[in-house]
Design a protein around this motif. Structure first.
Motif, PDB file in Angstrom:
ATOM      1  N   ALA A 170       0.834  -1.211   0.000  1.00 56.00           N
ATOM      2  CA  ALA A 170       0.000   0.000   0.000  1.00 56.00           C
ATOM      3  C   ALA A 170       0.865   1.256   0.000  1.00 56.00           C
ATOM      4  N   CYS A 171       1.957   1.214   0.748  1.00 55.52           N
ATOM      5  CA  CYS A 171       2.856   2.381   0.792  1.00 55.52           C
ATOM      6  C   CYS A 171       3.531   2.609  -0.555  1.00 55.52           C
ATOM      7  N   GLU A 172       3.672   1.520  -1.319  1.00 54.21           N
ATOM      8  CA  GLU A 172       4.290   1.651  -2.651  1.00 54.21           C
ATOM      9  C   GLU A 172       3.235   1.695  -3.754  1.00 54.21           C
TER      10      GLU A 172
ATOM     11  N   HIS B 110       0.694   2.540  12.752  1.00 53.76           N
ATOM     12  CA  HIS B 110       0.675   3.945  12.338  1.00 53.76           C
ATOM     13  C   HIS B 110       0.975   4.075  10.847  1.00 53.76           C
ATOM     14  N   ARG B 111       1.953   3.279  10.398  1.00 53.99           N
ATOM     15  CA  ARG B 111       2.335   3.362   8.991  1.00 53.99           C
ATOM     16  C   ARG B 111       1.132   3.099   8.090  1.00 53.99           C
ATOM     17  N   ARG B 112       0.349   2.082   8.471  1.00 54.37           N
ATOM     18  CA  ARG B 112      -0.814   1.708   7.671  1.00 54.37           C
ATOM     19  C   ARG B 112      -1.805   2.867   7.552  1.00 54.37           C
ATOM     20  N   HIS B 113      -1.982   3.595   8.647  1.00 51.90           N
ATOM     21  CA  HIS B 113      -2.975   4.661   8.650  1.00 51.90           C
ATOM     22  C   HIS B 113      -2.421   5.973   8.114  1.00 51.90           C
ATOM     23  N   VAL B 114      -1.201   6.312   8.500  1.00 53.26           N
ATOM     24  CA  VAL B 114      -0.650   7.628   8.137  1.00 53.26           C
ATOM     25  C   VAL B 114      -0.086   7.627   6.721  1.00 53.26           C
ATOM     26  N   LYS B 115       0.717   6.597   6.414  1.00 55.20           N
ATOM     27  CA  LYS B 115       1.383   6.572   5.102  1.00 55.20           C
ATOM     28  C   LYS B 115       0.458   5.987   4.024  1.00 55.20           C
ATOM     29  N   ALA B 116      -0.031   4.765   4.283  1.00 52.18           N
ATOM     30  CA  ALA B 116      -0.853   4.109   3.269  1.00 52.18           C
ATOM     31  C   ALA B 116      -2.262   4.702   3.222  1.00 52.18           C
ATOM     32  N   GLY B 117      -2.832   5.012   4.380  1.00 53.28           N
ATOM     33  CA  GLY B 117      -4.215   5.505   4.414  1.00 53.28           C
ATOM     34  C   GLY B 117      -4.341   7.013   4.351  1.00 53.28           C
ATOM     35  N   GLN B 118      -3.220   7.718   4.425  1.00 51.02           N
ATOM     36  CA  GLN B 118      -3.206   9.188   4.349  1.00 51.02           C
ATOM     37  C   GLN B 118      -4.155   9.822   5.372  1.00 51.02           C
ATOM     38  N   LEU B 119      -4.187   9.226   6.564  1.00 47.16           N
ATOM     39  CA  LEU B 119      -5.069   9.731   7.611  1.00 47.16           C
ATOM     40  C   LEU B 119      -4.354  10.833   8.383  1.00 47.16           C
ATOM     41  N   LEU B 120      -5.071  11.882   8.729  1.00 48.17           N
ATOM     42  CA  LEU B 120      -4.469  12.973   9.501  1.00 48.17           C
ATOM     43  C   LEU B 120      -4.363  12.562  10.970  1.00 48.17           C
ATOM     44  N   CYS B 121      -3.291  12.990  11.626  1.00 48.12           N
ATOM     45  CA  CYS B 121      -3.032  12.590  13.019  1.00 48.12           C
ATOM     46  C   CYS B 121      -4.179  12.994  13.947  1.00 48.12           C
ATOM     47  N   GLU B 122      -4.776  14.189  13.678  1.00 53.15           N
ATOM     48  CA  GLU B 122      -5.812  14.695  14.585  1.00 53.15           C
ATOM     49  C   GLU B 122      -7.088  13.851  14.579  1.00 53.15           C
ATOM     50  N   ARG B 123      -7.240  12.977  13.598  1.00 54.14           N
ATOM     51  CA  ARG B 123      -8.429  12.115  13.594  1.00 54.14           C
ATOM     52  C   ARG B 123      -8.477  11.251  14.854  1.00 54.14           C
ATOM     53  N   CYS B 124      -7.317  10.859  15.337  1.00 53.36           N
ATOM     54  CA  CYS B 124      -7.283  10.027  16.545  1.00 53.36           C
ATOM     55  C   CYS B 124      -6.691  10.758  17.746  1.00 53.36           C
ATOM     56  N   HIS B 155     -13.580   2.757   8.982  1.00 52.60           N
ATOM     57  CA  HIS B 155     -13.182   1.860   7.892  1.00 52.60           C
ATOM     58  C   HIS B 155     -14.267   1.798   6.821  1.00 52.60           C
ATOM     59  N   LYS B 156     -15.511   1.766   7.265  1.00 49.17           N
ATOM     60  CA  LYS B 156     -16.607   1.673   6.292  1.00 49.17           C
ATOM     61  C   LYS B 156     -16.788   2.980   5.522  1.00 49.17           C
ATOM     62  N   GLU B 157     -16.589   4.092   6.221  1.00 50.92           N
ATOM     63  CA  GLU B 157     -16.794   5.406   5.585  1.00 50.92           C
ATOM     64  C   GLU B 157     -15.626   5.802   4.685  1.00 50.92           C
ATOM     65  N   SER B 158     -14.461   5.204   4.944  1.00 50.37           N
ATOM     66  CA  SER B 158     -13.241   5.705   4.291  1.00 50.37           C
ATOM     67  C   SER B 158     -13.266   5.576   2.773  1.00 50.37           C
ATOM     68  N   GLY B 159     -13.950   4.587   2.270  1.00 53.65           N
ATOM     69  CA  GLY B 159     -13.942   4.375   0.821  1.00 53.65           C
ATOM     70  C   GLY B 159     -12.644   3.732   0.354  1.00 53.65           C
ATOM     71  N   ASN B 160     -11.755   3.450   1.297  1.00 51.49           N
ATOM     72  CA  ASN B 160     -10.495   2.801   0.953  1.00 51.49           C
ATOM     73  C   ASN B 160     -10.722   1.287   0.968  1.00 51.49           C
ATOM     74  N   ALA B 161     -10.507   0.672  -0.176  1.00 55.23           N
ATOM     75  CA  ALA B 161     -10.789  -0.765  -0.287  1.00 55.23           C
ATOM     76  C   ALA B 161      -9.920  -1.602   0.633  1.00 55.23           C
ATOM     77  N   ARG B 162      -8.761  -1.084   1.006  1.00 62.84           N
ATOM     78  CA  ARG B 162      -7.873  -1.853   1.890  1.00 62.84           C
ATOM     79  C   ARG B 162      -8.347  -1.792   3.343  1.00 62.84           C
ATOM     80  N   ALA B 163      -9.169  -0.794   3.662  1.00 62.88           N
ATOM     81  CA  ALA B 163      -9.655  -0.658   5.043  1.00 62.88           C
ATOM     82  C   ALA B 163     -10.866  -1.563   5.233  1.00 62.88           C
ATOM     83  N   THR B 164     -10.599  -2.872   5.261  1.00 63.17           N
ATOM     84  CA  THR B 164     -11.695  -3.829   5.423  1.00 63.17           C
ATOM     85  C   THR B 164     -12.061  -3.937   6.902  1.00 63.17           C
TER      86      THR B 164
END
Lengths: 238, 172
Positions: A170-172, B110-124, B155-164
């Protein structure tokens, strides 16, 4: 359904074990225990049949005098239609999106219905809090939980490794490839008897091996559709 | 007589309880000013919490990270910065007190949410950038505000298919 979800659902991780190659060395058993924090049990528990292993190597003796014995690694077969998930009253075990039968320890109430339902007897129960020698405790895998007393556990195809592979991909901004993800047992097998990959990909090694005339599934007649496929031993002349 | 006793007991409890609560609240080794660094100087969170984009844990910054800006001496006149300089010049590490923890059975990357999911820190973590003094309890509690329901809803609202909502995605 978005494209990526569709791709996730199209995957079915599976394993082919070539019994011709397996020497029964037990490297897979040791690697699994270390990778998944599977605790040792006391001598007394071991004699009571409470050995904790997510993978075990069964040995069958030859019918012939001085004939070869066959090693038979047995782990959770990650069935497509698993009997264990149907009897779980709390949805602690279920078939995941990639065909991996997951086990959610915080949900498990320890009723052991799933152990009774599993025809392959690959699930184990934690009769005690996990214990290690002091030095080994410091070397437990932080990616895998230490299961408490009173829950059932089993092989997850090292699904924590799949999570890492998914994060890397995902990161890549790419999809997970077969080479990104291998369970510990497959990785260490010195005889290369185990092959892991996507059974839905017709071009994968596991798919082509699964189509081999030597292939069979354990207790095939039950219709559980396991994702672990064995290749039969060839005739051996002594 | 009994009314007087209850009154005295209440007064005594009122005097003792806030003191004991104050003693229990953690005191960070340096009163770090998030507002100054994040809001005014516009330093991104990941500049100091270096694991947020590359590892499971976001990590609390070691003094070497502070030293990248403060190594050549104090930038301002704050007493807290003077403490920091002492740490940088001395042998001891800064022992930040970790406030935010997820439960033992949860695997949060954190990597999954911040880098891959592009989630802002303030969400949590809430509006950390507004705090001029260290917080004494998590801005958002993982026990109260962020339960499994919120994770699943997000996860359901995100629209990100990886966020199952696959259980083993988060449960260890």
């Amino acid at each position: 359904m978005s494209e990526t979800t569709s791709q996730l659902r199209e995957r079915r991780w599976g394993m082919v074990i070539d019994l011709d190659r397996c020497t029964g060395c037990g490297a897979c058993v040791a690697a699994c225990k270390a990778e998944n924090n599977v605790p040792e049990v006391s001598r007394r528990d071991a004699f009571s049949g409470r050995v904790m292993n997510w993978i075990r190597v069964a040995h069958s003796e030859s019918q012939e005098r001085h004939g070869p014995s066959a090693a038979y690694p047995i782990l959770c077969l990650h069935c497509d239609d698993p009997p264990c998930t149907k009897v779980c009253p709390v949805h602690a075990t279920y078939v995941g999106v990639d065909g991996i039968v997951g086990q959610t320890y915080p949900r498990c109430i320890g009723c052991r219905y799933c152990m009774g339902a599993c025809p392959y007897t690959v699930k184990v129960f934690n009769w005690h809090e996990p214990q290690w020698e002091s030095e080994l405790r410091a070397h437990t895998n932080p990616d895998v939980s230490l299961r408490p007393k009173g829950v059932v556990e089993k092989c997850t195809f090292c699904s924590h490794r799949l999570q890492t592979a998914r994060d890397d991909a995902a990161c890549e901004s790419r999809d997970v490839e077969e080479s990104d993800y291998q369970p510990a047992c497959v990785e260490v097998c010195p005889a290369r008897a185990m092959t892991f990959g996507d059974l839905r990909d017709p071009n994968s090694d596991v798919s082509s091996m699964a189509r081999s005339p030597r292939s069979h599934r354990m207790l095939e007649e039950l219709g559980t559709e396991p994702s672990v496929i064995y290749l039969k031993e060839r005739e051996r002349r002594v | 007589m009994s009314t007087h006793f209850v009154f005295l007991a209440t007064c005594l409890l009122g005097a003792v309880l806030p003191t004991s609560l104050h003693a229990a609240s953690p005191q960070q080794p340096i009163a770090y000013n998030h507002n100054l660094h994040v809001s005014e100087l516009e330093i991104p969170c990941t500049e100091c919490h270096i694991g947020a984009e590359s590892a499971d844990h976001a990590t609390l910054p070691p003094k070497e990270i502070c030293a990248t800006c403060h190594e050549d001496g104090p930038i301002g006149e704050s007493d807290e910065e003077a403490k920091l300089i002492e740490f940088i010049e001395g042998p001891d590490p800064i022992e930040w007190i970790r406030l935010t923890r997820v439960s033992e059975h949860v695997h949060f990357s954190h990597r999954r949410h911040v880098k891959a999911g592009q989630l802002l820190c303030e969400r949590c973590h809430g509006q950390m950038a507004e705090h001029e003094v260290p917080i004494t309890r998590p801005a958002i509690s993982f026990r109260r505000e962020i339960g499994m329901q919120r994770c699943i809803a997000c996860h359901k609202e995100s629209g990100n298919a990886r966020a199952t909502v696959d259980c083993v995605l988060c449960h260890r």
